[in-house]
Design an enzyme around this catalytic site. Structure first.
Site, short mmCIF file in Angstrom:
data_model
loop_
_atom_site.label_atom_id
_atom_site.label_comp_id
_atom_site.label_asym_id
_atom_site.label_seq_id
_atom_site.Cartn_x
_atom_site.Cartn_y
_atom_site.Cartn_z
CD1 TRP A 1 23.89 -37.58 18.73
CD2 TRP A 1 25.68 -37.78 20.05
NE1 TRP A 1 23.76 -36.68 19.76
CE2 TRP A 1 24.85 -36.78 20.58
CE3 TRP A 1 26.86 -38.09 20.72
CZ2 TRP A 1 25.14 -36.09 21.76
CZ3 TRP A 1 27.17 -37.39 21.89
CH2 TRP A 1 26.32 -36.41 22.39
N GLY B 1 24.27 -29.46 22.53
CA GLY B 1 25.42 -28.83 23.16
C GLY B 1 26.71 -29.29 22.50
CB SER C 1 28.46 -33.43 22.87
OG SER C 1 27.25 -33.12 22.19
CE LYS D 1 25.87 -27.88 15.67
NZ LYS D 1 26.56 -28.95 14.91
CB SER E 1 32.47 -29.94 13.25
OG SER E 1 31.35 -29.49 12.51
CG LEU F 1 24.89 -34.05 0.95
CD1 LEU F 1 23.58 -33.78 0.24
CD2 LEU F 1 25.92 -32.99 0.58
#
Length: 329
Positions: free
Chosen positions: A15, A135, A137, A190, A253, A276
């Protein structure tokens, strides 16, 4: 207001590398800080991250292990895990200029303190302007320049707008907001819902069950958000509904893939694959915070019970399906 011509990205993982590339595409002068000597050397020599093989680092991006050098940038993106943000922000406090934006790019709540990311920054680096980027991404998409929209929030509207402008490129579109709490709350919540969605997929319960879980998960996100002062439009936006929809639909994800493994019957250690998912840490904290405000969150409760071994997957699913019937909110 500064145009934030110089940006530092702290964290050379997938990221962090993706955001460094994005800032470079937006025309900024970019410094990428990586604390691990081996990873930093690989970035310098191979000009790519070990976590994003095949994606070349722009030649203009400077890689460093010198935190003081990175701290001289006009804005800093903190792309470190939620549970280590405190130590990084504390280290930055004596190094940054006054009113330097520190933008948290992790989605989580600190274990033990119940602090959101911008609260940690405000506490540990009072010289800084706390902000949050969140967001729908995925690093691989952003790194390759695929179209992506996110939200950048700061309590100062001018700062939020300037940061959004600084990161804007042809493929990366940031919206700006002053609802800091709403933006970071959506990203944290989320994580837990994505684990639940992954469990449904791993158990092969079907598309209908996955749609129901995602929808009711959004209801929980909204309930929790209202209790903690988030704006309804933020929860319906990119950092809320957008991120939830994405992370509850694909094994890209980490939280979803972790849940899938649990749904297939794997142990937590095996499902984690050595690292994790952030939702593992968020689930018990989210539940404690919900209980403190009297917020009903049955899906989050079930996930927390699975993760701490109080319930098996099948028992948790049965518990959700046998709850008393009620009107839809």
């Amino acid at each position: 207001m500064s145009s934030f011509d110089t940006i530092a990205v702290l964290g050379g993982g997938a990221w962090g590398t993706a955001l460094a590339l994005t800032a470079a595409r937006a025309g900024r002068s970019v410094t990428l800080w990586e604390h691990d000597a081996g990873n930093a050397q690989h970035l310098i020599e191979a000009r790519e991250s070990r976590f994003l093989p095949g994606v070349r680092l722009d030649d203009s991006i400077k890689v460093t292990q010198d935190l003081a050098e990175a701290a001289r940038a006009q804005a800093l993106l903190l792309v470190v895990p939620a549970q280590v943000l405190r130590s990084v922000a504390t280290s930055l406090q004596p190094l940054i200029a006054a009113r330097t934006p520190l933008i948290a790019c992790a989605k989580g709540i600190e274990h033990g303190t119940h602090r959101f990311m911008t609260e940690i920054i405000a506490e540990c680096a009072p010289n800084a302007v706390p902000a949050i980027l969140s967001g729908p991404s995925f690093a691989a998409d952003v790194a390759r320049g695929l179209p992506t929209a996110v939200t950048i929030a700061a309590t100062d509207a001018d700062v939020a707008q300037a940061l959004a402008q600084a990161m804007n490129s042809g493929s990366f579109r940031p919206y700006h907001s002053t609802d800091v709490r709403g933006v970071e709350l959506g990203g944290a919540t989320k994580n837990v819902m994505a684990i639940a969605a992954g469990i449904v997929a791993g158990r092969q319960l079907g598309a209908s069950a996955l749609a129901a879980m995602t929808t009711r998960g959004f209801v929980e996100l909204v309930r929790f958000g209202k209790a903690y002062g988030a704006r309804i439009e933020t929860m319906h936006g990119l950092s809320g509904l957008g991120d939830l929809t994405m992370c509850c639909s694909t094994p890209q994800s980490r939280n979803f893939s972790f849940g899938m493994a649990l749904g297939r019957g794997e142990s937590i250690d095996t499902a984690a694959h050595g690292k994790l998912a952030e939702g593992y840490y968020t689930a018990p904290v989210l539940l404690e915070m919900a209980q403190a405000k009297g917020v009903e969150m049955p899906i989050s409760t079930a996930v927390a019970a699975i993760l701490d071994g109080r319930l098996g997957v099948d028992a948790a699913i049965e518990g959700l399906l046998t709850r008393p019937l009620k009107a839809e909110e």
